[in-house]
Write a protein that holds these residues in place. Structure first.
Motif, PDB file in Angstrom:
ATOM      1  N   ARG A   1       0.814  -1.220   0.000  1.00  0.00           N
ATOM      2  CA  ARG A   1       0.000   0.000   0.000  1.00  0.00           C
ATOM      3  C   ARG A   1       0.842   1.261   0.000  1.00  0.00           C
ATOM      4  O   ARG A   1       0.557   2.220  -0.700  1.00  0.00           O
ATOM      5  N   THR A   2       1.889   1.278   0.863  1.00  0.00           N
ATOM      6  CA  THR A   2       2.590   2.538   1.058  1.00  0.00           C
ATOM      7  C   THR A   2       3.751   2.724   0.079  1.00  0.00           C
ATOM      8  O   THR A   2       4.065   3.849  -0.281  1.00  0.00           O
ATOM      9  N   LEU A   3       4.388   1.634  -0.336  1.00  0.00           N
ATOM     10  CA  LEU A   3       5.636   1.811  -1.085  1.00  0.00           C
ATOM     11  C   LEU A   3       5.604   1.357  -2.537  1.00  0.00           C
ATOM     12  O   LEU A   3       6.364   1.844  -3.355  1.00  0.00           O
TER      13      LEU A   3
ATOM     14  N   ARG B   1       3.035   1.302  -4.799  1.00  0.00           N
ATOM     15  CA  ARG B   1       2.099   1.905  -5.752  1.00  0.00           C
ATOM     16  C   ARG B   1       2.766   2.686  -6.887  1.00  0.00           C
ATOM     17  O   ARG B   1       2.321   2.601  -8.027  1.00  0.00           O
ATOM     18  N   PRO B   2       3.828   3.474  -6.605  1.00  0.00           N
ATOM     19  CA  PRO B   2       4.416   4.234  -7.721  1.00  0.00           C
ATOM     20  C   PRO B   2       4.910   3.325  -8.841  1.00  0.00           C
ATOM     21  O   PRO B   2       5.023   3.753  -9.979  1.00  0.00           O
TER      22      PRO B   2
ATOM     23  N   ARG C   1       4.503   3.377 -16.754  1.00  0.00           N
ATOM     24  CA  ARG C   1       5.197   3.608 -18.012  1.00  0.00           C
ATOM     25  C   ARG C   1       6.294   4.660 -17.812  1.00  0.00           C
ATOM     26  O   ARG C   1       7.426   4.478 -18.223  1.00  0.00           O
ATOM     27  N   SER C   2       5.939   5.768 -17.154  1.00  0.00           N
ATOM     28  CA  SER C   2       6.921   6.833 -17.026  1.00  0.00           C
ATOM     29  C   SER C   2       7.991   6.471 -16.002  1.00  0.00           C
ATOM     30  O   SER C   2       9.102   6.958 -16.053  1.00  0.00           O
TER      31      SER C   2
ATOM     32  N   TYR D   1      14.276   2.325  -7.822  1.00  0.00           N
ATOM     33  CA  TYR D   1      13.302   2.702  -6.799  1.00  0.00           C
ATOM     34  C   TYR D   1      13.028   1.516  -5.884  1.00  0.00           C
ATOM     35  O   TYR D   1      13.052   1.629  -4.659  1.00  0.00           O
TER      36      TYR D   1
ATOM     37  N   VAL E   1      14.004   1.503  -1.923  1.00  0.00           N
ATOM     38  CA  VAL E   1      12.906   1.576  -0.973  1.00  0.00           C
ATOM     39  C   VAL E   1      12.829   0.317  -0.119  1.00  0.00           C
ATOM     40  O   VAL E   1      12.655   0.397   1.102  1.00  0.00           O
TER      41      VAL E   1
ATOM     42  N   ILE F   1      13.218   6.668   2.304  1.00  0.00           N
ATOM     43  CA  ILE F   1      11.980   6.223   1.662  1.00  0.00           C
ATOM     44  C   ILE F   1      11.205   7.426   1.138  1.00  0.00           C
ATOM     45  O   ILE F   1      10.751   7.446  -0.004  1.00  0.00           O
TER      46      ILE F   1
ATOM     47  N   ARG G   1      10.533   8.343  -2.749  1.00  0.00           N
ATOM     48  CA  ARG G   1       9.135   8.365  -3.168  1.00  0.00           C
ATOM     49  C   ARG G   1       8.750   9.720  -3.745  1.00  0.00           C
ATOM     50  O   ARG G   1       8.033   9.783  -4.735  1.00  0.00           O
TER      51      ARG G   1
ATOM     52  N   ARG H   1      16.950   9.813 -20.635  1.00  0.00           N
ATOM     53  CA  ARG H   1      15.962  10.731 -20.088  1.00  0.00           C
ATOM     54  C   ARG H   1      16.520  11.762 -19.129  1.00  0.00           C
ATOM     55  O   ARG H   1      16.007  12.854 -19.021  1.00  0.00           O
TER      56      ARG H   1
END
Lengths: 298, 312, 239
Positions: free
Chosen positions: A82-84, A86-87, A93-94, A102, A106, B289, B293, C91
């Motif tokens: 839920r917290t980490l 999602r991105p 795509r981006s 990432y 993370v 984090i 993020r 990019r």
């Protein structure tokens, strides 16, 4: 001599079954998102503490600690997603070119966070969980096992089989496999891909935590206890072909047996290094893993 | 005529040099051995952070073993000094060479593959090297560590040795990154398949970056070994790698200034909070984090955005 | 003299034959269009020609020499420059430096590459965004930039995979004009496109693929009225 070898084989398979319980969760996440969760060992650690503290602090009977560990692990896994995570697929795509880094950073930071949080809240001292059964030794043919090991192995094996059946046959399991194959396609077909990711993370956390609970009466629990099981799982995931469940189960058993024999016939001190040697040999000779197949790129 | 990229690097170099000049001036005011020691350790981490940033920030290769290569460098030096009393003129280059060669071999194996293999392999490598060194009592004295004779007892001298190393690293990285090599590394980071399609030899440059980064870690480890006159497996703890990653991310990844800023900031904070007891790592991990993020480029990125606004 | 030649190239994914015994050659100075319905194997063929995929069977010849174990790096250094359908720019690097990287990687000195990149970015009318990170450019600008990267050094052949798809008409015209000028100066091209009017305008010769095979290969006007080609398009999708 023969009985020693049978004993080693049995113990190797037992360790292998715990490795498999750990590695399946990691494999599932890799299969779904093509990322490695570097906080996986901390899911194990959380389970070990949940099991132990449920008995020592809450006074629950030892066996009740296992569902507690399972539930706490599921919760931690679900929260992580839920917290980490999602991105990774919100605008995935981006994020494409930065996805790997990432995820590595993370999850690695999460591992650091959980270890130090537990160290602060519960303390750095080692605790040993209560055993599930009192029976000291059970002769199983030529092999002598402690009651705890025997029952833990049985639970581990049944859980692995149940998980494999769940992924293979249940509706949720099918949706998860669809998402793993093609996230966009699955979402177009009306599958809730975000829910599938939540389920995977919860399941992954629960399985790792369960193996933590099962081993808590055998291995002392400390805040950094997860690092070794995690590293074994990383080796196994590569051996098993990055994302293949049958592959990672086979690789777990192979690694367990190799370590068990290696500790006696090669060197006890370096038993934990065998995994790395195998990992490097596999990367050199067969980078797609022992059981994986080459994928399509570009 | 300078390109936008070269201008960016130049201003980052300048900022980090301003900071290092301030650090050079600190002993005028502070003669306390303890705080000089803290700053020396900060500079040790600046070397590790700079090396890791070259690899992760500029080449996109996330190794999880910077501390391990420092440990290897320290043992390369320490074993020669302890068992055979070899002169420091030989042990220092030898230590760096050990880290470099091991780095090159490991990179040679892993860099043919893409994706998470590097992180997986380096993490396994890190933990297992620590076990191997910790368990080889006969040769390495295990967890007890090796005590070796120090080179100088003057803490201030050590202070400037470390400072010189950090300054040299900054100039070296600047020269490297503003050359064509810098372009290759960043191209690999941004799109490896694309880079190969444009004619960049990705395997070669990834391996080179890993080797150089290992050498920097090795240098840090060698200096630290002689400074503390103790070489122990604790140098290679995963926690140390965690600190390096925190420093780079909090300071600002993929910039010349960020890792140096981060190293001082994180280590000084960590020492100041020691009295409060163990919360610093929780804070740092949370910060990393949040930065990964939401900001990505850390304090340096934040500062740049503020500085650049009135300029336009 | 053929700059690039495919002989019996075959590639399967699982049970699907994506490219099935494809043979053709491109002469120096030619501009060849490659058309075909979706899934006909065009991109897979380009991937094989540029070393991104290994063929199961058949061979690729460059200047008449068979290339074994062709990789993207060797293809690029050997003068085969390609553009991807899904853009691959660097990019987090300024647009201009994207071009400089491509130049340096093919052996130009840094100064020379920078000078050449400035000319090229003017010609492609991207000078306004030269110092922006490529990731901040619009989709069409990114495509134009990647297009430019192919021409930093003089390639033997440029393989362009859908260069005009999802590009603003103005930028499409910049690209088409660039192609026309280079072609007139002797540059060789192989262009994959769904955009028939552009193919008709640019390409004297067109190859049409369907279901992994070459359906027709010849003068563009004749290929486009070939009943089999029309059948393949209308049978698969109305184009």
């Amino acid at each position: 001599m023969l009985s020693l070898n049978i004993d080693l084989l049995a113990n190797g398979l037992i360790m292998g079954s715990f490795y498999a319980l750990m590695a399946i969760g990691l494999t599932l996440i890799f299969g779904l998102l093509q990322i490695v969760n570097f906080a996986h060992g901390e899911f194990y650690m959380v389970g070990a503490y949940a099991y132990t503290l449920a008995a020592l602090k809450l006074g629950l009977p030892a066996w009740a600690g296992l569902p507690v560990a399972f539930a706490v692990g599921a919760l931690v896994g679900w929260l992580t997603e839920r917290t980490l995570m999602r991105p990774l697929y919100a605008g995935y795509r981006s994020w494409g070119p930065m996805k790997d880094e990432y995820a590595i950073v993370v999850t690695f930071a999460l591992s650091l966070l959980l270890i130090n949080l537990v160290d602060k809240v519960i303390g750095p001292y080692a605790v040993l969980g209560p055993g599930l059964v009192d029976v000291a030794r059970i002769p199983l043919g030529p092999v002598m096992l402690t009651g705890q090991k025997l029952i833990a192995t049985i639970i581990a094996f049944s859980t692995i089989i149940a998980t494999a059946l769940f992924i293979r046959y249940s509706l949720w399991g099918r949706q998860i496999r669809a998402v793993a194959q093609n996230r966009l396609g699955a979402s177009l077909a009306g599958i809730d891909t975000t829910k599938a990711s939540s389920i995977i993370f919860a399941l992954s956390g629960a399985l790792a935590a369960l193996s933590g609970g099962l081993l808590a009466p055998i291995i002392n629990t400390t805040p950094d206890v997860g690092s070794f099981p995690a590293i074994k799982s990383y080796v196994i995931v590569v051996l098993g072909g990055m994302g293949s469940i049958p592959g990672s189960i086979a690789a777990s058993l192979i690694l367990g047996v190799l370590e068990s024999f290696g500790a006696v016939y090669i060197s006890y001190d370096y038993r934990d290094a065998f995994g790395l040697v195998i990992l490097i040999v596999v990367l050199l000779v067969r980078p797609q893993g022992l059981f994986g197949e080459k994928g399509r790129e570009v | 005529m300078r390109s936008a990229l070269q201008q960016r690097l130049r201003s980052e170099l300048r900022t980090s040099l301003v900071l290092l000049v301030l650090v050079a001036a600190v002993p005028i005011l502070v003669r306390n051995d303890y705080w000089l020691g803290v700053l020396i350790v900060s500079m040790y981490f600046a070397l590790l952070a700079g090396g890791w940033n070259l690899l992760a920030g500029y080449t996109g290769q996330f190794s999880l073993a910077p501390a391990t290569f420092a440990m290897l460098g320290a043992y390369g030096t320490g074993l020669l000094a302890y068992h055979w009393h070899v002169s420091p003129w030989l042990t220092i280059p030898a230590g760096i060479l050990v880290a470099m060669v091991v780095g090159m071999v490991l990179a040679g194996i892993v860099m043919r593959l893409r994706g998470p293999y590097l992180a997986l392999t380096t993490l396994s490598f890190a933990e297992i090297m620590r076990i191997v060194i910790g368990n080889s009592y006969g040769f390495t004295r295990g967890d007890l560590g090796l005590s070796i004779p120090t080179l100088m007892n003057d803490r201030l001298a050590w202070y400037y040795v470390f400072l010189a190393a950090v300054v040299a690293m900054q100039f070296g990285l600047y020269a490297l990154l503003r050359s064509r090599v810098g372009l290759y590394l960043m191209a690999i980071r941004d799109d490896e398949i694309g880079a190969a399609s444009r004619g960049v030899n990705t395997v070669f440059w990834k391996t080179a970056s890993f080797t150089l980064s290992s050498a920097l870690s090795g240098l840090a480890g060698v200096l630290y070994a002689y400074f503390s006159s103790l070489v122990s497996p604790e140098l290679g703890l995963l926690l140390q790698t965690g600190l390096v990653i925190c420093m780079v991310f909090i300071g600002g990844i993929a910039s010349l200034a960020g890792p140096v800023i981060g190293a001082f900031l994180v280590y000084l904070t960590s020492e100041s909070l020691r009295a409060v007891g163990g919360v610093q790592l929780i804070v740092f991990a949370l910060l990393v984090i949040l930065i990964a993020r939401f900001f990505r480029d850390g304090l340096w990125g934040l500062a740049r955005r503020i500085l650049e606004r009135p300029a336009r | 003299m053929k700059v690039l030649e495919a002989r019996g190239v075959t590639k399967s994914f699982g049970g699907l034959k994506a490219v099935d015994g494809v043979s053709f050659g491109v002469d120096y100075g030619e501009l060849v269009g490659l058309i075909g319905p979706n899934g006909s194997g065009k991109t897979t063929l380009i991937n094989i020609l540029s070393g991104h995929l290994a063929a199961d069977a058949g061979e690729i010849l460059v200047d008449g020499k068979p290339m074994r174990g062709l990789t993207p790096l060797r293809a690029s250094r050997g003068g085969i420059q390609r553009m991807f359908q899904l853009t691959r720019v660097f990019r987090r690097m300024p647009a201009l430096d994207n071009l400089v990287t491509a130049g340096c990687a093919l052996g130009m000195a840094l100064d020379a590459a920078q000078a050449r990149a400035r000319e090229l970015i003017e010609e492609l009318q991207l000078a306004r965004v030269a110092t922006l990170d490529a990731g901040h450019l619009s989709g069409g600008q990114q495509k134009l930039l990647e297009f430019g990267c192919c021409f930093m050094a003089q390639p033997k052949i440029a393989l362009l995979d859908e260069p005009f798809a999802a590009v603003h008409p103005t930028m499409k015209e910049i690209m088409a004009g660039f192609i026309r000028r280079r072609h007139a100066a002797g540059q060789t091209f192989l262009i994959v496109s769904h955009d028939m009017p552009v193919i008709v305008e640019l390409a004297a010769r067109t190859i049409c693929m369907n279901a992994g095979e070459v359906l027709a290969d010849g003068e563009t006007r004749k290929v486009l009225v070939n009943p089999q080609v029309i059948e393949a398009y209308l049978g698969g999708e109305a184009a």
